[in-house]
Design a protein around this motif. Sequence first.
Motif, PDB file in Angstrom:
ATOM      1  N   PHE A 166     -18.370  18.849 -39.890  1.00 48.56           N
ATOM      2  CA  PHE A 166     -18.308  17.393 -40.078  1.00 48.56           C
ATOM      3  C   PHE A 166     -17.550  16.731 -38.932  1.00 48.56           C
ATOM      4  CE2 PHE A 166     -15.691  13.831 -41.581  1.00 48.56           C
ATOM      5  CZ  PHE A 166     -16.687  12.918 -41.926  1.00 48.56           C
ATOM      6  N   LEU A 167     -16.397  17.283 -38.579  1.00 51.21           N
ATOM      7  CA  LEU A 167     -15.588  16.713 -37.502  1.00 51.21           C
ATOM      8  C   LEU A 167     -16.337  16.795 -36.168  1.00 51.21           C
ATOM      9  CD1 LEU A 167     -12.108  18.246 -38.447  1.00 51.21           C
ATOM     10  CD2 LEU A 167     -12.893  15.907 -38.864  1.00 51.21           C
ATOM     11  N   GLY A 168     -16.997  17.921 -35.927  1.00 54.90           N
ATOM     12  CA  GLY A 168     -17.732  18.103 -34.680  1.00 54.90           C
ATOM     13  C   GLY A 168     -18.916  17.165 -34.552  1.00 54.90           C
ATOM     14  N   GLN A 169     -19.632  16.947 -35.655  1.00 58.75           N
ATOM     15  CA  GLN A 169     -20.798  16.058 -35.616  1.00 58.75           C
ATOM     16  C   GLN A 169     -20.397  14.625 -35.296  1.00 58.75           C
ATOM     17  OE1 GLN A 169     -22.119  17.185 -39.504  1.00 58.75           O
ATOM     18  NE2 GLN A 169     -23.771  18.482 -38.737  1.00 58.75           N
ATOM     19  N   ILE A 170     -19.362  14.144 -35.948  1.00 56.17           N
ATOM     20  CA  ILE A 170     -18.907  12.777 -35.697  1.00 56.17           C
ATOM     21  C   ILE A 170     -18.306  12.656 -34.297  1.00 56.17           C
ATOM     22  CG2 ILE A 170     -17.346  10.947 -36.436  1.00 56.17           C
ATOM     23  CD1 ILE A 170     -19.606  11.428 -38.411  1.00 56.17           C
ATOM     24  N   GLY A 171     -17.438  13.592 -33.931  1.00 57.04           N
ATOM     25  CA  GLY A 171     -16.738  13.515 -32.651  1.00 57.04           C
ATOM     26  C   GLY A 171     -17.653  13.692 -31.457  1.00 57.04           C
ATOM     27  N   PHE A 172     -18.459  14.760 -31.456  1.00 54.17           N
ATOM     28  CA  PHE A 172     -19.355  15.002 -30.333  1.00 54.17           C
ATOM     29  C   PHE A 172     -20.462  13.951 -30.284  1.00 54.17           C
ATOM     30  CE2 PHE A 172     -17.242  19.017 -29.974  1.00 54.17           C
ATOM     31  CZ  PHE A 172     -17.525  19.500 -28.710  1.00 54.17           C
ATOM     32  N   GLY A 173     -20.882  13.448 -31.451  1.00 51.06           N
ATOM     33  CA  GLY A 173     -21.887  12.394 -31.466  1.00 51.06           C
ATOM     34  C   GLY A 173     -21.405  11.165 -30.721  1.00 51.06           C
ATOM     35  N   TYR A 174     -20.183  10.770 -30.985  1.00 48.45           N
ATOM     36  CA  TYR A 174     -19.609   9.615 -30.292  1.00 48.45           C
ATOM     37  C   TYR A 174     -19.414   9.907 -28.802  1.00 48.45           C
ATOM     38  CZ  TYR A 174     -16.006   6.432 -28.589  1.00 48.45           C
ATOM     39  OH  TYR A 174     -15.287   5.539 -27.825  1.00 48.45           O
ATOM     40  N   LEU A 175     -18.861  11.079 -28.474  1.00 46.22           N
ATOM     41  CA  LEU A 175     -18.545  11.386 -27.080  1.00 46.22           C
ATOM     42  C   LEU A 175     -19.797  11.528 -26.221  1.00 46.22           C
ATOM     43  CD1 LEU A 175     -15.620  13.928 -27.605  1.00 46.22           C
ATOM     44  CD2 LEU A 175     -15.454  11.600 -26.701  1.00 46.22           C
ATOM     45  N   ALA A 176     -20.895  12.006 -26.802  1.00 47.49           N
ATOM     46  CA  ALA A 176     -22.131  12.147 -26.030  1.00 47.49           C
ATOM     47  C   ALA A 176     -22.701  10.793 -25.643  1.00 47.49           C
ATOM     48  CB  ALA A 176     -23.166  12.941 -26.825  1.00 47.49           C
ATOM     49  N   ASP A 177     -22.485   9.781 -26.464  1.00 47.45           N
ATOM     50  CA  ASP A 177     -22.891   8.418 -26.086  1.00 47.45           C
ATOM     51  C   ASP A 177     -21.900   7.797 -25.108  1.00 47.45           C
ATOM     52  OD1 ASP A 177     -25.260   8.207 -27.503  1.00 47.45           O
ATOM     53  OD2 ASP A 177     -24.313   7.405 -29.301  1.00 47.45           O
ATOM     54  N   ARG A 178     -20.646   8.144 -25.241  1.00 46.76           N
ATOM     55  CA  ARG A 178     -19.601   7.536 -24.409  1.00 46.76           C
ATOM     56  C   ARG A 178     -19.522   8.180 -23.025  1.00 46.76           C
ATOM     57  NH1 ARG A 178     -17.148   2.646 -24.660  1.00 46.76           N
ATOM     58  NH2 ARG A 178     -15.138   2.698 -23.589  1.00 46.76           N
ATOM     59  N   LEU A 179     -19.554   9.523 -22.981  1.00 45.05           N
ATOM     60  CA  LEU A 179     -19.339  10.249 -21.731  1.00 45.05           C
ATOM     61  C   LEU A 179     -20.614  10.803 -21.118  1.00 45.05           C
ATOM     62  CD1 LEU A 179     -16.142  12.270 -22.757  1.00 45.05           C
ATOM     63  CD2 LEU A 179     -16.259  10.042 -21.620  1.00 45.05           C
ATOM     64  N   GLY A 180     -21.641  10.967 -21.915  1.00 45.12           N
ATOM     65  CA  GLY A 180     -22.893  11.523 -21.413  1.00 45.12           C
ATOM     66  C   GLY A 180     -23.254  12.815 -22.109  1.00 45.12           C
ATOM     67  N   ARG A 181     -24.564  13.049 -22.240  1.00 46.86           N
ATOM     68  CA  ARG A 181     -25.027  14.276 -22.904  1.00 46.86           C
ATOM     69  C   ARG A 181     -24.643  15.513 -22.085  1.00 46.86           C
ATOM     70  NH1 ARG A 181     -26.160   9.677 -25.472  1.00 46.86           N
ATOM     71  NH2 ARG A 181     -28.337   9.207 -25.924  1.00 46.86           N
ATOM     72  N   LYS A 182     -24.873  15.445 -20.771  1.00 50.07           N
ATOM     73  CA  LYS A 182     -24.631  16.591 -19.899  1.00 50.07           C
ATOM     74  C   LYS A 182     -23.162  17.012 -19.883  1.00 50.07           C
ATOM     75  CE  LYS A 182     -24.843  17.989 -15.028  1.00 50.07           C
ATOM     76  NZ  LYS A 182     -25.260  19.359 -15.332  1.00 50.07           N
ATOM     77  N   LYS A 183     -22.250  16.051 -19.855  1.00 47.66           N
ATOM     78  CA  LYS A 183     -20.820  16.379 -19.785  1.00 47.66           C
ATOM     79  C   LYS A 183     -20.344  17.151 -21.015  1.00 47.66           C
ATOM     80  CE  LYS A 183     -19.285  12.671 -16.706  1.00 47.66           C
ATOM     81  NZ  LYS A 183     -18.474  11.436 -16.564  1.00 47.66           N
ATOM     82  N   MET A 184     -20.982  16.881 -22.163  1.00 51.25           N
ATOM     83  CA  MET A 184     -20.533  17.518 -23.404  1.00 51.25           C
ATOM     84  C   MET A 184     -21.305  18.799 -23.724  1.00 51.25           C
ATOM     85  SD  MET A 184     -18.179  15.458 -24.079  1.00 51.25           S
ATOM     86  CE  MET A 184     -17.661  16.337 -25.537  1.00 51.25           C
TER      87      MET A 184
END
Length: 524
Positions: free
Chosen positions: A88-106
């Motif tokens: 749950f934590l990973g889905q919410i956190g990585f979901g936000y970060l992939a939009d903020r920082l980029g798919r490739k970076k994450m």
Amino acid sequence: MSAYNGTKLDAQELNERRREALAKIDNAEFGWFHIRACLVAGVGFFTDAYDLFAINLVTPMLGIIYYGGTLPSDLDLGIKVSASVGTFLGQIGFGYLADRLGRKKMYGIELMIIIVATLGQALSGNGYTISLPAALIVWRVIVGVGIGGDYPLSAVITSEFATTNRRGAMMAAVFAMQGFGYLTTGIVAVILLAAFKSSIIANPQNLDYVWRILIGFGCLPALVAVYFRLTIPETPRYVLDIENNLNKAERDVSIVLKENRNHLQSSDDNEVPIHNPATAKGSFSDFCNYFSKWQNFKVLFGTSMAWFALDVAFYGIGLNNSFILSSIKFSSVKGDNFNTCWNAAVGQIIVVLLGSVPGYWATVFTIERLGRIRIQLLGFFMSFVLFCALGFGYNQIKNTSAALFVFLFALTQFFQNFGPNATTFVIPGEVFPTRYRSTGHGIAAGSGKLGAIIAQVGFSQLKDRGGPNAFIPHLLEIFAAFMLIGFCVTFLIPETKGKTLEELSNEDDFAARRIHDVASNEEK
């Protein structure tokens, strides 16, 4: 206007070039790059399922080794639910970060987390300050964070690279690797149990070798995939709509599709990029404004609630197969530790081969013909009927034939996978705009994991009410009710078959409004 290579470009021309770049992706021939993207993402989901469901076979072994029989219910619950909390934590956190920082970076970071945490589980032991179950719970929260991150990242990357007419099949094929991961847990367990059979019969403590190797094996496929994830390019849609770099996106599209560059494309990465005023970065206020509209919010609510309803049943039974099978005397053999573990592993293989794997691939081969919504409605409806049959007819079926019960149980898993378990993953990767696509998928997936957590806690607390496994029929009836809820909320979700991502998220309308605003400002 923007200047590039001596050419004056107005907002309308920039948007036409954006449309042209997107059209090349949407209408491209299916090629090696698409296959590679599916394989790289799919290996991650193979690993995710292996790590999540291996624990179903490990907890009975832990009970035998460390507690002389069965694992205490609170520890069994803690070990199983911890991964879902992390997910749950990973889905919410990585979901936000992939939009903020980029798919490739994450992308790739989540697999590194899984590798480290999987090895941590396999090497855990009792200590003065922390017990083995406590150590496993900590490591499984961490591995869950990595697994959770894989959901929005793999879904969105596959979706944004896919062609329009194969997008659903590509995303479903990535998710279908879960079935093979689930199956492999049983196969590896059977191989290990056969290899250690004489040692286990002589001394059940030798099961300690089996569970550690079984868990540790899960990091091997992740090691294979991590390099390829770290080297996958950024998606052109992210470059276009979030980084707002038109010439880089055109160059990336040409590289991916192996085209020659046109006269407007620069070969110099240091060239000043063209920025398209028709695009804009997401923000909290824009997020609230976008989802405050009913036409957008109902999609987020529908995808989230459908996934929540599904996972109540899917994880309620998926992480408790051994309890359900033992309740019909299929796995548990009193006084025989080896055969108890053996039957649990064989039972899992049978259920997965009869239901899960065929269901996943039935979705892959039919999703572009039947559409996402038809498959989801069919899966929810048939799961509702089968859970009702298993719940209300539990004792009659159990007393008539254990084989019939296993068949109906496997058929339920078939229609969950040829149905909402696949489509709830696919649809959220299609229906949201680029700037919130990963966040929206993460919210929907996180809602599903809340359902999984509730199911696991409820199953653990309720299953023995009235006697050992006595409440299981009523739990199956409760699962039927959630399948009906999922069926109903599916009507809030649009059909995505044959539509571009921009059509589904109204991005073209958004771009048109931006162009109009820019033109109006220039006239002033």
